[in-house]
Design an enzyme around this catalytic site. Structure first.
Site, PDB file in Angstrom:
ATOM      1  N   LYS A  54       0.838  -1.199   0.000  1.00 11.85           N
ATOM      2  CA  LYS A  54       0.000   0.000   0.000  1.00 11.85           C
ATOM      3  C   LYS A  54       0.877   1.255   0.000  1.00 11.85           C
ATOM      4  O   LYS A  54       0.598   2.225  -0.709  1.00 11.85           O
ATOM      5  CB  LYS A  54      -0.944  -0.022   1.213  1.00 11.85           C
ATOM      6  CG  LYS A  54      -2.032  -1.092   1.076  1.00 11.85           C
ATOM      7  CD  LYS A  54      -2.848  -1.324   2.343  1.00 11.85           C
ATOM      8  CE  LYS A  54      -3.803  -2.501   2.116  1.00 11.85           C
ATOM      9  NZ  LYS A  54      -4.675  -2.779   3.271  1.00 11.85           N
ATOM     10  N   GLN A  98      -4.541  -1.282   9.372  1.00 11.81           N
ATOM     11  CA  GLN A  98      -4.492  -2.624   8.798  1.00 11.81           C
ATOM     12  C   GLN A  98      -5.125  -3.636   9.749  1.00 11.81           C
ATOM     13  O   GLN A  98      -4.851  -3.652  10.946  1.00 11.81           O
ATOM     14  CB  GLN A  98      -3.033  -3.003   8.490  1.00 11.81           C
ATOM     15  CG  GLN A  98      -2.866  -4.328   7.769  1.00 11.81           C
ATOM     16  CD  GLN A  98      -3.470  -4.363   6.371  1.00 11.81           C
ATOM     17  OE1 GLN A  98      -3.612  -3.341   5.705  1.00 11.81           O
ATOM     18  NE2 GLN A  98      -3.837  -5.543   5.912  1.00 11.81           N
ATOM     19  N   ASP A 121     -10.967   2.879   3.810  1.00  6.25           N
ATOM     20  CA  ASP A 121     -11.264   1.444   3.752  1.00  6.25           C
ATOM     21  C   ASP A 121     -12.766   1.210   3.610  1.00  6.25           C
ATOM     22  O   ASP A 121     -13.184   0.091   3.288  1.00  6.25           O
ATOM     23  CB  ASP A 121     -10.796   0.761   5.043  1.00  6.25           C
ATOM     24  CG  ASP A 121      -9.495  -0.003   4.864  1.00  6.25           C
ATOM     25  OD1 ASP A 121      -9.278  -0.550   3.773  1.00  6.25           O
ATOM     26  OD2 ASP A 121      -8.716  -0.049   5.839  1.00  6.25           O
TER      27      ASP A 121
HETATM   28  N1  GUN Z   1      -6.931  -6.742   5.957  1.00  6.26           N
HETATM   29  C1  GUN Z   1      -7.279  -7.492   4.884  1.00  6.26           C
HETATM   30  N2  GUN Z   1      -7.824  -6.719   3.923  1.00  6.26           N
HETATM   31  C2  GUN Z   1      -7.802  -5.451   4.401  1.00  6.26           C
HETATM   32  C3  GUN Z   1      -8.230  -4.208   3.856  1.00  6.26           C
HETATM   33  O1  GUN Z   1      -8.754  -4.104   2.732  1.00  6.26           O
HETATM   34  N3  GUN Z   1      -8.033  -3.137   4.658  1.00  6.26           N
HETATM   35  C4  GUN Z   1      -7.487  -3.228   5.898  1.00  6.26           C
HETATM   36  N4  GUN Z   1      -7.367  -2.114   6.617  1.00  6.26           N
HETATM   37  N5  GUN Z   1      -7.100  -4.365   6.433  1.00  6.26           N
HETATM   38  C5  GUN Z   1      -7.261  -5.463   5.676  1.00  6.26           C
END
Ligand code: GUN
Length: 286
Positions: A54, A98, A121
């Protein structure tokens, strides 16, 4: 039939380019670059990889990323205080925490603490509720990315019978809401579903988001179906596999997403799009 590939690596690259063009244009007009705060708690190796991807994508997209790496034993109070700070910081447009978080922290308390306007998100209850009520605001990245991928290839899910296997808060549920918004007829299968095979056999579009290799057998797949595999499973040999066996599913499907290189990169690119949009930068893409 040998399936055609829904190439998430290719399409995500195009989406990131579009974000880049939009953020560059804004920057040239004198605005600052959009800024994403990326919060990682603990040292889960898979999460570390996702977060690194990311942060790298931010560079490509012309987005500033700010890193907050916190130790595993961070308590919920400290995390909520950091979020308070980021919520009121006018130089931050998006906040990503996350998941999964360490077990001693309640995830919903954290996701609902993030300002709805910075919730790139799309996990805040109000943002999920808006999607459910056909008033989408910031929307979860994986489902939105899947919709972009389908549209890019000219696949119109309107009126299609879709089976979504998996009902998690971050993928299965919002995926179903996106499809409903699109006008699909949606069946949601989950751990209590009886006769999964019978449901899967009826799917014109099959979306699998469980995280268990082999949960759906390839011979259940309807001839010429579209298969979207959201599962990411690390096998004992270190390789990544989806929830569906790719080689045998290719014999039945018309379209299929590979793993890796399918939905995963679309999730990251959509996060860039959401961050730009949270900063008021519109991105034109399917
Ligand atoms: N963990 C697995 N997929 C995601 C996501 O799309 N966003 C976040 N913040 N954590 C995750």
């Amino acid at each position: 039939m040998t399936a055609k590939i829904l190439d998430g690596k290719l399409v995500s690259g195009k989406l990131i380019e579009r974000v880049r063009r939009a953020t560059d244009a804004q920057f040239e007009r004198g605005a600052r670059r959009p800024c994403l705060a990326v919060v990682l708690v603990g040292d889960d190796p898979a999460s570390a990889v996702y977060v690194r991807n990311k942060r790298r994508a931010c560079e490509r997209a012309g987005i500033e990323s700010r890193d907050y790496d916190l130790p595993h034993d961070t308590d919920d109070k400290a995390l909520l205080m950091l979020i308070d700070r980021l919520n009121t910081d006018d130089s931050v447009d998006g906040i990503l925490v996350q998941l999964p978080l360490p077990a001693h922290i309640e995830e919903s308390a954290v996701t609902n603490h993030i300002s709805q306007r910075k919730d790139v998100d799309g996990f805040h209850a109000a943002n999920v509720g808006s999607l459910a009520l056909r008033q989408p605001g910031l929307r979860p990245c994986t489902p939105r990315g899947v919709m972009s991928l389908l549209r890019y290839y000219g696949i119109d899910a309107k009126g299609m019978h879709v089976v979504v296997v998996g009902a998690s808060n971050i993928v299965g549920r919002p995926m179903s809401l996106e499809l409903l918004l699109e006008g699909s007829t949606v069946t949601i299968a989950h751990r209590f579903t009886r006769g999964l095979e019978d449901h899967v056999r009826r799917a014109e579009l099959l979306v699998v988001a469980v995280g268990k290799p082999g949960i759906v057998q390839s011979d259940w797949i309807r001839e010429a179906a579209i298969v979207v595999d959201i599962g990411i499973n690390r096998m004992s040999d270190g390789r990544l596999r989806g929830d569906v066996d790719f080689a045998s599913a290719c014999e039945r499907a018309e379209w299929i997403t590979p793993v890796p290189g399918g939905v995963g990169p679309m999730t990251v690119a959509t996060l860039m799009r959401n961050t730009a949009e949270a900063a008021g930068v519109f991105v034109d893409f399917p």
